[in-house]
Design a protein around this motif. Structure first.
Motif, mmCIF file in Angstrom:
data_model
loop_
_atom_site.group_PDB
_atom_site.id
_atom_site.type_symbol
_atom_site.label_atom_id
_atom_site.label_comp_id
_atom_site.label_asym_id
_atom_site.label_seq_id
_atom_site.Cartn_x
_atom_site.Cartn_y
_atom_site.Cartn_z
ATOM 1 N N PRO A 399 0.838 -1.207 0.000
ATOM 2 C CA PRO A 399 0.000 0.000 0.000
ATOM 3 C C PRO A 399 0.870 1.254 0.000
ATOM 4 C CG PRO A 399 0.077 -0.948 2.189
ATOM 5 C CD PRO A 399 0.802 -1.910 1.291
ATOM 6 N N ASP A 400 0.281 2.327 -0.456
ATOM 7 C CA ASP A 400 1.010 3.590 -0.537
ATOM 8 C C ASP A 400 0.939 4.296 0.816
ATOM 9 O OD1 ASP A 400 2.386 5.763 -1.385
ATOM 10 O OD2 ASP A 400 0.767 6.599 -2.615
ATOM 11 N N VAL A 401 2.008 4.123 1.639
ATOM 12 C CA VAL A 401 2.077 4.784 2.942
ATOM 13 C C VAL A 401 3.187 5.838 2.896
ATOM 14 C CG1 VAL A 401 1.190 2.801 4.203
ATOM 15 C CG2 VAL A 401 3.655 3.019 3.844
ATOM 16 N N GLU A 402 3.019 6.942 3.675
ATOM 17 C CA GLU A 402 3.967 8.048 3.631
ATOM 18 C C GLU A 402 5.137 7.829 4.575
ATOM 19 O OE1 GLU A 402 1.995 11.705 4.351
ATOM 20 O OE2 GLU A 402 0.616 11.503 2.650
ATOM 21 N N ASN A 403 4.841 7.259 5.751
ATOM 22 C CA ASN A 403 5.868 7.189 6.782
ATOM 23 C C ASN A 403 6.169 5.748 7.175
ATOM 24 O OD1 ASN A 403 5.936 10.097 7.068
ATOM 25 N ND2 ASN A 403 3.936 9.878 8.128
ATOM 26 N N ILE A 404 7.347 5.565 7.746
ATOM 27 C CA ILE A 404 7.730 4.262 8.280
ATOM 28 C C ILE A 404 7.076 4.119 9.651
ATOM 29 C CG2 ILE A 404 9.631 2.814 9.048
ATOM 30 C CD1 ILE A 404 11.426 4.337 7.061
ATOM 31 N N PRO A 405 6.215 3.101 9.841
ATOM 32 C CA PRO A 405 5.523 2.980 11.133
ATOM 33 C C PRO A 405 6.474 2.511 12.240
ATOM 34 C CG PRO A 405 4.987 1.118 9.744
ATOM 35 C CD PRO A 405 5.796 2.054 8.887
ATOM 36 N N TRP A 419 4.545 -5.051 9.496
ATOM 37 C CA TRP A 419 5.277 -3.765 9.363
ATOM 38 C C TRP A 419 5.302 -3.375 7.895
ATOM 39 C CZ3 TRP A 419 10.939 -2.664 8.545
ATOM 40 C CH2 TRP A 419 11.276 -1.353 8.927
ATOM 41 N N ILE A 420 4.482 -2.394 7.538
ATOM 42 C CA ILE A 420 4.326 -1.974 6.146
ATOM 43 C C ILE A 420 5.023 -0.621 5.975
ATOM 44 C CG2 ILE A 420 2.676 -1.318 4.369
ATOM 45 C CD1 ILE A 420 0.690 -3.238 5.649
ATOM 46 N N GLY A 481 15.403 3.398 13.221
ATOM 47 C CA GLY A 481 14.294 3.667 14.139
ATOM 48 C C GLY A 481 13.920 2.398 14.922
ATOM 49 N N SER A 482 12.853 2.533 15.645
ATOM 50 C CA SER A 482 12.386 1.410 16.463
ATOM 51 C C SER A 482 10.965 0.985 16.043
ATOM 52 C CB SER A 482 12.379 1.774 17.945
ATOM 53 O OG SER A 482 11.448 2.824 18.193
ATOM 54 N N ILE A 483 10.651 -0.269 16.355
ATOM 55 C CA ILE A 483 9.313 -0.820 16.081
ATOM 56 C C ILE A 483 8.795 -1.413 17.378
ATOM 57 C CG2 ILE A 483 7.928 -2.380 14.660
ATOM 58 C CD1 ILE A 483 10.377 -2.558 12.763
#
Length: 487
Positions: A399-405, A419-420, A481-483
């Motif tokens: 999917p087209d997501v803007e940010n890294i979750p 994790w998308i 970053g962290s998840i």
């Protein structure tokens, strides 16, 4: 001449009444020999009513409490211990001739029964009726012998034992279930003629011929008879062992196992497609398979063998989709079943409800849900086969997501389960994705990331667990970053 007084008139009246009562009390009645309204009393659970007619005289002497009683003798016509088969209600029969109906006991069996009529007030007994045959046919349907196998064989100088099959089951209403019955065996002498051979539930045969047995209901006709069995002598030492399938051939496996039976012998061995069947050493063998079944029967001084090509009527069928399917909301899925069923009927279901109008072998599904298709063979062996499949909405892996979750919740609700990341970092972009646990151990390192982490159960031991990522692009740019994984 003395004039009568009221007292003398009263005493005179009493004397007349007493004289009349004494005369009636000592009156005699004669009952004629009962005439039978039948020639044979052949009774069963569906019919057991017989009439007798008799005269009596004079009618005037019957007391108001009188009852007529019908007594039946034993099978030899003896009234030493008669059986009462009917008693009329007090005062119900007052006119001669009288006709009374009665029923015979279920234990009745013989050719020389008689009846007689008795009255209670005044007491009298008629002469005995003419003798008549009487049988209560407690079992009056066809039954089987020799396990319904139509043949049997004995070695030269030997014999073959025929017996009534027991217990009764299915189409075999065995008369052995009814104690007290007797049997007569016969040998066919022509297409419609036969001769009596012997009495008893079994028959030892040492002469070739076709035999059968009847339940002994004397001169009464009945439907209590067995199948015919043809017995032959195995002169050459090898006889034919006929095999019979209890459910027929072809047979319907939906009815359960079919029983294969062969002729009687000393020992048996069954085979399927030429291969020995372990422990199949009885006169019968049960199966729900198709194939070539054969048997070897040891008759003692000789042997017998036989075979049968057993055919199952269960049809074959296939479906062109797997059990679990995915499709996009705007797509459709064409589902097709193929079958060898004779005159098949197709019924399609969505979420346990019949889909109206869908009765063909193919169906174009447009909705998500749980489906079932039933294929029913309507000719011959009526049986049904079901196929289950489901259709779920296809997940967009990229999917087209803007940010890294920085948070995911892999709980199986199809929301934020994996994790998308933005499409510029996924498979096909030459970007390396690395994920490490809190101890620094690498759990994912790939240049072909498919937005599918975590694929397995993370076995979370606390509510939240933290992982770390490093994304390195093809031009060596790095993102870190962290998840947080929420349980």
């Amino acid at each position: 001449m003395l004039k009568p007084t009221y007292l003398s008139q009263f005493i005179y009246g009493i004397c007349i009444c007493l004289a009349f009562m004494f005369q009636k009390a000592n009156a005699q009645i004669v009952i004629g020999t009962p005439n039978l309204g039948f020639s044979q009393a052949c009774a069963s659970d569906s019919f057991n009513t017989f009439n007798t007619t008799f005269i009596f005289s004079p009618e005037s002497v019957l007391n108001a409490s009188n009852q007529f009683i019908i007594e039946m003798s034993d099978a030899d016509g003896d009234f030493s211990d008669p059986t009462i088969v009917h008693t009329t209600a007090a005062g119900s029969v007052t006119v001669s001739p009288a006709t009374i109906a009665f029923s015979i006991p279920e234990t009745t069996t013989g050719e020389n029964y008689r009846i007689r009529v008795k009255s209670s007030a005044p007491a009298a007994t008629s002469a005995r009726s003419v003798p008549f045959a009487a049988y209560y046919k407690i079992q009056d349907s066809p039954f089987t012998i020799n396990n319904l196998v139509s043949t049997g064989a004995f070695c030269s100088g030997g014999s073959y034992l025929l017996s009534i099959d027991n217990p009764g089951s299915g189409n075999n209403d065995s008369p052995l279930q009814y104690p007290g019955l007797t049997y007569k065996w016969y040998k066919e002498t022509g297409p419609t003629t036969s001769s009596f051979v012997a009495d008893g539930p079994t028959l030892t045969v040492d002469t070739e011929g076709t035999y059968f047995v009847k339940t002994n209901y004397g001169t009464c006709t009945s439907n209590s008879f067995s199948n015919r069995v043809t017995i032959s002598e195995a002169v050459s030492g090898e006889a034919n062992a006929t095999i019979v399938s209890s459910l027929g051939n072809p047979y319907c496996p939906e009815q359960g196992l079919t029983t294969l039976s062969t002729i009687g012998g000393l020992s048996y061995q069954w085979y399927k497609d030429g291969n020995l069947i372990e422990d199949a050493t009885n006169q019968t063998y049960q199966t729900n398979a198709s194939g070539s079944f054969s048997v070897q029967v040891d008759l003692g001084e000789c042997s017998a063998s036989g075979s049968i090509e057993l055919v199952s009527e269960l049809f074959d069928s296939t479906i062109n989709v797997p059990e679990f399917n995915e499709m996009a909301e705007e797509d459709t899925l064409l589902v097709t079943v193929t079958t060898t069923a004779i005159n098949p009927e197709f019924t399609w279901y969505l979420n346990a409800s019949v889909i109206p109008g869908e009765t063909n072998a193919s169906f174009e599904a447009t909705e998500f849900g749980d489906y079932r298709v039933s294929i029913t063979q309507t000719t011959g062996c009526t049986t049904t086969v079901d196929y289950l499949f489901s259709i779920e909405e296809e997940l967009d892996l990229f999917p087209d997501v803007e940010n890294i979750p920085n948070l995911i919740s892999p709980n199986g609700d199809s929301i934020n389960d994996t994790w998308i990341i933005p499409t510029q970092y996924v498979s096909g972009t030459d970007t390396e994705v690395m994920i490490m646990n809190s101890q620094g151990k690498v759990v994912v390192q790939t240049k072909d990331y498919l937005n599918n982490w975590p694929e397995n159960d993370l076995k979370l031991t606390r509510i939240n667990k933290v992982y770390y990522y490093i994304i390195t692009t093809s031009d060596n740019k790095t993102l870190k970053g962290s998840i947080t994984v929420v349980k």
